[in-house]
Design an enzyme around this catalytic site. Structure first.
Site, PDB file in Angstrom:
ATOM      1  N   HIS A 160    -110.184 -96.772  12.900  1.00 52.33           N
ATOM      2  CA  HIS A 160    -110.452 -95.571  13.636  1.00 52.33           C
ATOM      3  C   HIS A 160    -109.149 -94.528  14.574  1.00 52.33           C
ATOM      4  O   HIS A 160    -108.527 -95.388  14.889  1.00 52.33           O
ATOM      5  CB  HIS A 160    -111.702 -95.771  14.695  1.00 52.33           C
ATOM      6  N   CYS A 168    -117.121 -93.343  18.230  1.00 51.39           N
ATOM      7  CA  CYS A 168    -116.274 -93.770  17.697  1.00 51.39           C
ATOM      8  C   CYS A 168    -116.437 -94.925  16.537  1.00 51.39           C
ATOM      9  O   CYS A 168    -115.731 -94.721  15.431  1.00 51.39           O
ATOM     10  CB  CYS A 168    -115.072 -94.153  18.415  1.00 51.39           C
ATOM     11  N   ASN A 180    -108.422 -87.051  17.190  1.00 47.25           N
ATOM     12  CA  ASN A 180    -109.521 -88.051  17.067  1.00 47.25           C
ATOM     13  C   ASN A 180    -110.799 -87.248  16.737  1.00 47.25           C
ATOM     14  O   ASN A 180    -111.080 -86.464  17.573  1.00 47.25           O
ATOM     15  CB  ASN A 180    -109.491 -88.777  18.732  1.00 47.25           C
TER      16      ASN A 180
HETATM   17  O1  UT7 Z   1    -111.869 -92.738  20.191  1.00 51.99           O
HETATM   18  C1  UT7 Z   1    -111.968 -93.836  21.205  1.00 51.99           C
HETATM   19  C2  UT7 Z   1    -111.678 -93.041  22.512  1.00 51.99           C
HETATM   20  N1  UT7 Z   1    -110.451 -92.864  23.205  1.00 51.99           N
HETATM   21  C3  UT7 Z   1    -109.483 -93.680  23.156  1.00 51.99           C
HETATM   22  O2  UT7 Z   1    -109.508 -94.578  22.261  1.00 51.99           O
HETATM   23  C4  UT7 Z   1    -108.325 -93.228  24.303  1.00 51.99           C
HETATM   24  C5  UT7 Z   1    -107.722 -94.370  24.631  1.00 51.99           C
HETATM   25  N2  UT7 Z   1    -106.918 -94.130  25.807  1.00 51.99           N
HETATM   26  C6  UT7 Z   1    -105.779 -93.263  25.685  1.00 51.99           C
HETATM   27  O3  UT7 Z   1    -105.623 -93.182  24.481  1.00 51.99           O
HETATM   28  C7  UT7 Z   1    -104.775 -93.215  26.859  1.00 51.99           C
HETATM   29  O4  UT7 Z   1    -105.366 -93.949  27.855  1.00 51.99           O
HETATM   30  C8  UT7 Z   1    -104.505 -91.850  27.045  1.00 51.99           C
HETATM   31  C9  UT7 Z   1    -103.906 -91.076  25.933  1.00 51.99           C
HETATM   32  C10 UT7 Z   1    -105.903 -90.831  26.955  1.00 51.99           C
HETATM   33  C11 UT7 Z   1    -103.976 -91.388  28.359  1.00 51.99           C
HETATM   34  O5  UT7 Z   1    -102.563 -92.341  28.429  1.00 51.99           O
HETATM   35  P1  UT7 Z   1    -102.446 -93.001  29.706  1.00 51.99           P
HETATM   36  O6  UT7 Z   1    -100.953 -93.462  29.416  1.00 51.99           O
HETATM   37  O7  UT7 Z   1    -103.428 -94.079  29.791  1.00 51.99           O
HETATM   38  O8  UT7 Z   1    -102.256 -91.965  30.851  1.00 51.99           O
HETATM   39  P2  UT7 Z   1    -103.122 -91.742  32.206  1.00 51.99           P
HETATM   40  O9  UT7 Z   1    -104.477 -91.489  31.706  1.00 51.99           O
HETATM   41  O10 UT7 Z   1    -102.757 -92.981  32.988  1.00 51.99           O
HETATM   42  O11 UT7 Z   1    -102.370 -90.745  33.044  1.00 51.99           O
HETATM   43  C12 UT7 Z   1    -101.268 -90.504  33.264  1.00 51.99           C
HETATM   44  C13 UT7 Z   1    -100.636 -89.297  34.024  1.00 51.99           C
HETATM   45  C14 UT7 Z   1    -101.587 -88.868  35.183  1.00 51.99           C
HETATM   46  O12 UT7 Z   1    -100.880 -88.110  35.995  1.00 51.99           O
HETATM   47  P3  UT7 Z   1    -100.464 -89.056  37.302  1.00 51.99           P
HETATM   48  O13 UT7 Z   1    -101.720 -89.524  38.063  1.00 51.99           O
HETATM   49  O14 UT7 Z   1     -99.547 -90.061  36.887  1.00 51.99           O
HETATM   50  O15 UT7 Z   1     -99.655 -88.061  37.842  1.00 51.99           O
HETATM   51  C15 UT7 Z   1    -102.328 -87.838  34.341  1.00 51.99           C
HETATM   52  O16 UT7 Z   1    -103.006 -87.215  35.152  1.00 51.99           O
HETATM   53  O17 UT7 Z   1    -100.711 -88.497  32.978  1.00 51.99           O
HETATM   54  C16 UT7 Z   1    -101.490 -87.257  33.324  1.00 51.99           C
HETATM   55  N3  UT7 Z   1    -102.197 -86.553  32.305  1.00 51.99           N
HETATM   56  C17 UT7 Z   1    -101.967 -85.748  31.335  1.00 51.99           C
HETATM   57  N4  UT7 Z   1    -100.357 -85.084  31.590  1.00 51.99           N
HETATM   58  C18 UT7 Z   1    -100.158 -83.967  30.703  1.00 51.99           C
HETATM   59  C19 UT7 Z   1    -103.526 -86.918  31.677  1.00 51.99           C
HETATM   60  N5  UT7 Z   1    -103.796 -86.051  30.612  1.00 51.99           N
HETATM   61  C20 UT7 Z   1    -102.959 -85.200  30.367  1.00 51.99           C
HETATM   62  C21 UT7 Z   1    -102.028 -84.197  29.736  1.00 51.99           C
HETATM   63  N6  UT7 Z   1    -101.261 -83.580  29.836  1.00 51.99           N
HETATM   64  N7  UT7 Z   1    -103.104 -83.869  28.539  1.00 51.99           N
END
Ligand code: UT7
Length: 351
Positions: free
Chosen positions: A278, A116, A308
């Site tokens: 970014h 990134c 991204n």
């Molecule tokens: O370029 C640099 C690299 N990346 C980043 O900067 C990403 C930084 N992080 C983020 O943007 C966020 O953490 C995400 C967008 C990736 C995820 O959001 P979050 O609010 O942190 O969600 P989470 O990982 O805590 O997941 C919450 C729930 C989980 O379900 P349970 O365990 O609560 O039942 C996941 O399984 O959302 C679920 N989940 C999804 N649901 C629907 C994870 N991915 C998805 C999806 N669709 N695509």
């Protein structure tokens, strides 16, 4: 004193638009979840077997060269940032050289593997070469073809929905115009969390640093066992990400590294005309904007359209902003990135 300036800029995104609804057909996700958590509405995917990070980079590079008023063969050095290279080796720098038909013997090319923050690292490397007088026309490129390497099952949904394909390029040249060009760059890294946002295979790690339970490594690793256990069973050929850790760290490091750059040149956030962060997540960019108290018209985001694109996100966004007339002569432009490694960085440019 010699500074480097961006003499030309270009970007390329593939034609194929993939909406959140398209992804819902192959995995358990929703438009609402994706937009709410990341701001992404759609992204682009390259044409398989036709487009590669190198061909996309060449498209962006040709535009950048034309706008800089040079022919590709006048380029004397390429810095290519990507995490999704055409080959494990050689790097994309030489492939881009070939694609652009650059054959003169003074030519050099390197790849930067800083994910990134790859474009900011690349810009900083190129800036040093220009300032030292070593090169006169450096092509700095970020290009990614994520769509070839994502897990499109529900297992990989936390990563797959975020990423898109595309390329951006700039031509860096020396300038003696007082106070113009790249004013300062700042690069940082902390390997403590290397595996928290990583694609670990293929690799020569042999399981070191990785929890055996998590990744299912046997005690002794022979080639075939390693390939089976690691690659096939645990799907370590797909990127994995601890999203919450990345998010939490990013919202601290972004403002920190931007302030570091501003302090270096004796400025404050009010002096910024345009921040191009970014494009990792719209929520991260909004958090940074709020922390620095920047108005909406001083931050450029396009993650909604492209997702991204990792090393390509900053040059794509910068180019789009420039094309829309949002980057004018004399403006102070701030670039900042955070990601895998962890690595992060910033650059201040007087346009
Ligand atoms: O370029 C640099 C690299 N990346 C980043 O900067 C990403 C930084 N992080 C983020 O943007 C966020 O953490 C995400 C967008 C990736 C995820 O959001 P979050 O609010 O942190 O969600 P989470 O990982 O805590 O997941 C919450 C729930 C989980 O379900 P349970 O365990 O609560 O039942 C996941 O399984 O959302 C679920 N989940 C999804 N649901 C629907 C994870 N991915 C998805 C999806 N669709 N695509």
């Amino acid at each position: 004193m010699v500074n480097s300036k961006i003499a030309g800029i270009g970007f390329y995104v593939p034609e194929q638009v993939v909406t959140n609804a398209d992804l819902m057909k192959v995995m358990d996700t929703s438009d609402e979840w994706i937009q709410e958590r990341s701001g992404i509405k759609e992204r682009r995917y390259g044409k398989k077997h036709e487009e590669t990070p190198t061909t996309m980079a060449a498209n962006a590079a040709k535009i950048a060269c034309e706008r800089a008023g040079i022919k590709p063969e006048e380029i004397d050095f390429i810095v290519f940032a990507t995490l999704s290279p055409d080959y494990y080796f050689p790097g994309c720098g030489v492939l881009l050289q070939r694609e652009l038909g650059i054959t003169h013997k003074e030519m050099g090319a390197i790849d930067i593997r800083n994910q990134c923050s790859g474009f900011i690292y690349s810009l900083s490397v190129a800036d040093q070469f220009i300032k030292s007088g070593m090169y006169k026309n450096i092509l700095v490129v970020g290009s990614e073809m994520h769509s070839m390497g994502l897990d499109f099952t529900t297992r990989g949904r936390n990563v797959a929905v975020l990423f898109g394909d595309g390329a951006g390029a700039v031509v860096l040249q020396p300038t003696t115009e007082e106070g113009k060009g790249i004013l300062t760059t700042h690069l940082h890294s902390d390997g403590t969390y290397a595996e928290e946002l990583a694609l670990i295979s293929p690799g020569s790690h042999g399981g070191k640093h990785l929890g055996k339970e998590q990744f299912g490594f046997p005690e002794a690793l022979y080639g075939e066992i390693f390939v089976y256990e690691n690659l096939i069973e645990n799907k370590t050929y797909y990127p994995n990400m601890n999203g919450q850790l990345v998010f939490k760290t990013a919202v601290t490091k972004f403002p920190e590294v931007i302030m570091e750059a501003l302090n270096k040149v004796g400025m404050t956030p009010v002096d910024i005309d345009l921040l191009v962060p970014h494009q990792a997540n719209l929520r991260i960019a909004q958090f940074v904007q709020k922390t620095l108290r920047l108005p909406d018209d001083k931050v450029y985001n396009n993650i909604m359209k492209y997702g991204n694109t990792t090393a390509a996100s900053i040059p794509i966004a910068l180019c789009e902003a420039w094309e829309a007339g949002k980057v004018k002569d004399g403006d102070l432009v701030c670039l900042a990135a955070f990601g895998s490694g962890f690595t992060w960085g910033s650059a201040l440019i007087r346009w």
